[in-house]
Design a protein around this motif. Structure first.
Motif, short mmCIF file in Angstrom:
data_model
loop_
_atom_site.label_atom_id
_atom_site.label_comp_id
_atom_site.label_asym_id
_atom_site.label_seq_id
_atom_site.Cartn_x
_atom_site.Cartn_y
_atom_site.Cartn_z
N ILE A 194 0.83 -1.21 0.00
CA ILE A 194 0.00 0.00 0.00
C ILE A 194 0.87 1.26 0.00
O ILE A 194 0.65 2.19 -0.77
CB ILE A 194 -0.95 0.00 1.21
N ILE A 195 1.88 1.29 0.87
CA ILE A 195 2.73 2.49 0.99
C ILE A 195 3.54 2.71 -0.28
O ILE A 195 3.77 3.85 -0.70
CB ILE A 195 3.65 2.41 2.23
N THR A 196 3.98 1.65 -0.94
CA THR A 196 4.74 1.81 -2.19
C THR A 196 3.83 2.31 -3.31
O THR A 196 4.24 3.16 -4.11
CB THR A 196 5.41 0.49 -2.61
N VAL A 197 2.62 1.80 -3.38
CA VAL A 197 1.68 2.25 -4.41
C VAL A 197 1.33 3.72 -4.19
O VAL A 197 1.32 4.52 -5.15
CB VAL A 197 0.39 1.39 -4.38
N ILE A 198 1.09 4.10 -2.94
CA ILE A 198 0.78 5.50 -2.63
C ILE A 198 1.96 6.40 -3.01
O ILE A 198 1.77 7.49 -3.57
CB ILE A 198 0.45 5.66 -1.13
N THR A 199 3.17 5.93 -2.73
CA THR A 199 4.37 6.71 -3.07
C THR A 199 4.46 6.95 -4.57
O THR A 199 4.74 8.07 -5.02
CB THR A 199 5.64 5.99 -2.58
N LEU A 200 4.23 5.90 -5.35
CA LEU A 200 4.29 6.03 -6.81
C LEU A 200 3.20 6.96 -7.33
O LEU A 200 3.43 7.76 -8.25
CB LEU A 200 4.18 4.66 -7.47
N ILE A 201 2.02 6.87 -6.74
CA ILE A 201 0.92 7.75 -7.14
C ILE A 201 1.28 9.21 -6.87
O ILE A 201 1.05 10.09 -7.72
CB ILE A 201 -0.38 7.38 -6.41
N ILE A 202 1.85 9.46 -5.70
CA ILE A 202 2.25 10.83 -5.35
C ILE A 202 3.31 11.35 -6.32
O ILE A 202 3.25 12.50 -6.79
CB ILE A 202 2.77 10.89 -3.90
N MET A 203 4.28 10.51 -6.65
CA MET A 203 5.34 10.91 -7.58
C MET A 203 4.76 11.28 -8.95
O MET A 203 5.12 12.31 -9.54
CB MET A 203 6.36 9.77 -7.74
N VAL A 204 3.85 10.45 -9.44
CA VAL A 204 3.23 10.70 -10.73
C VAL A 204 2.41 11.99 -10.71
O VAL A 204 2.47 12.80 -11.64
CB VAL A 204 2.35 9.50 -11.16
N GLN A 205 1.66 12.18 -9.64
CA GLN A 205 0.84 13.38 -9.53
C GLN A 205 1.70 14.65 -9.50
O GLN A 205 1.37 15.66 -10.13
CB GLN A 205 -0.02 13.32 -8.26
N LEU A 206 2.81 14.60 -8.77
CA LEU A 206 3.71 15.75 -8.69
C LEU A 206 4.33 16.06 -10.05
O LEU A 206 4.40 17.23 -10.46
CB LEU A 206 4.81 15.48 -7.66
N VAL A 207 4.78 15.02 -10.74
CA VAL A 207 5.38 15.22 -12.07
C VAL A 207 4.36 15.79 -13.05
O VAL A 207 4.65 16.74 -13.79
CB VAL A 207 5.95 13.88 -12.61
N GLN A 208 3.15 15.24 -13.04
CA GLN A 208 2.12 15.72 -13.96
C GLN A 208 1.73 17.16 -13.65
O GLN A 208 1.59 17.98 -14.56
CB GLN A 208 0.88 14.81 -13.88
N SER A 209 1.57 17.48 -12.39
CA SER A 209 1.20 18.84 -11.99
C SER A 209 2.29 19.84 -12.37
O SER A 209 2.00 20.93 -12.87
CB SER A 209 0.95 18.90 -10.48
N LEU A 210 3.54 19.47 -12.14
CA LEU A 210 4.66 20.34 -12.49
C LEU A 210 4.73 20.55 -13.99
O LEU A 210 4.95 21.67 -14.47
CB LEU A 210 5.96 19.75 -11.96
N GLY A 211 4.55 19.47 -14.75
CA GLY A 211 4.58 19.57 -16.21
C GLY A 211 3.46 20.45 -16.73
O GLY A 211 3.68 21.29 -17.62
N ASN A 212 2.26 20.29 -16.19
CA ASN A 212 1.12 21.11 -16.62
C ASN A 212 1.36 22.58 -16.30
O ASN A 212 1.06 23.46 -17.12
CB ASN A 212 -0.16 20.63 -15.92
N TRP A 213 1.90 22.85 -15.10
CA TRP A 213 2.17 24.24 -14.70
C TRP A 213 3.20 24.89 -15.60
O TRP A 213 3.03 26.02 -16.05
CB TRP A 213 2.65 24.26 -13.25
N PHE A 214 4.27 24.15 -15.89
CA PHE A 214 5.34 24.69 -16.71
C PHE A 214 4.86 24.95 -18.14
O PHE A 214 5.16 26.00 -18.73
CB PHE A 214 6.52 23.71 -16.71
N ALA A 215 4.09 24.01 -18.70
CA ALA A 215 3.57 24.18 -20.06
C ALA A 215 2.62 25.35 -20.14
O ALA A 215 2.64 26.13 -21.11
CB ALA A 215 2.87 22.90 -20.50
N LYS A 216 1.78 25.52 -19.11
CA LYS A 216 0.85 26.63 -19.08
C LYS A 216 1.59 27.96 -19.01
O LYS A 216 1.20 28.94 -19.67
CB LYS A 216 -0.08 26.48 -17.87
#
Length: 219
Positions: free
Chosen positions: A192-214
């Motif tokens: 559970i903790i590893t899956v949550i960690t990966l989800i958080i990493m993906v969300q952070l990368v996607q959010s950062l990418g969206n912000w930078f592109a915008k």
């Protein structure tokens, strides 16, 4: 959830290994992938540096690497990995298949991003007397920059997933932690903790990418 005392040191070690694989793998993949993508665009039929031979060879190579599942590629290139880094086991060794898997993927994504640029931009550059290099560097890439950022965001997320998969063959990282201690020892809380960690990493990368592109589009 209750974790044994050894877990957190192992968790942060695995997290570091994941960042190491993704970070180094992404940098090398970008260095290789962007030129591949640009080459595909400028050598295709009717482009500024049309060369059917180069385009067709690159196109086939990309299709070959993209059609091979990462877990198979990981095992198939073991001799090549051993030749490059001296070993086929461990975190550093995993970077080799990660780069081969991601670089060609980035190349295709960059190609798609550059093809979105209005042909009028290229025509304008040519009308101004720009050389092919100037057209690429000063017109083509800047116009596609926001799209390229989003493409690299997608590639980074794919690389995170692949790095987790590399844990299946002892490459270290979050995936290795999940398999070794979570799956093999039936410790659900670790899974559970590893899956949550990966989800958080993906969300952070996607959010950062969206912000930078915008931000790029606004400028």
């Amino acid at each position: 959830m209750h974790f044994e005392p050894w877990f957190w040191p192992e968790f942060f070690k695995a997290l570091y290994q994941t960042f190491y694989m993704v970070g180094i793998g992404l940098i090398i993949s970008i260095i290789i992938g962007i030129p591949i993508g640009v080459t595909l665009v400028v050598t295709r039929e009717g482009a500024i540096l049309e060369n059917k031979t180069i385009y067709n060879v690159l196109n086939v190579v990309i299709n070959i690497f993209r059609s091979i599942p990462f877990i198979i590629l990981l095992v198939a290139i073991i001799p090549f990995t051993r030749f490059i880094v001296g070993t086929s086991i461990g975190t550093t060794a995993a970077i080799v298949p990660l780069v081969l898997y991601t670089a060609f993927y980035i190349g295709r994504l960059i190609e798609n991003s550059l093809l979105e640029v209005d042909k009028g931009t290229i025509e304008l550059a040519q009308a101004m007397g720009a050389t092919p290099w100037q057209t690429i560097w000063r017109f083509l890439l800047p116009e596609a920059l926001a799209s390229i950022v989003l493409a690299l965001t997608v590639a980074t997320i794919g690389l995170i997933g692949a790095s987790a998969m590399a844990g299946a063959v002892g490459a270290g990282g979050i995936g290795d932690l999940a398999i070794t201690y979570g799956y093999n020892q039936f410790k659900t809380e670790i899974m559970i903790i590893t899956v949550i960690t990966l989800i958080i990493m993906v969300q952070l990368v996607q959010s950062l990418g969206n912000w930078f592109a915008k931000k790029i589009r606004r400028n």
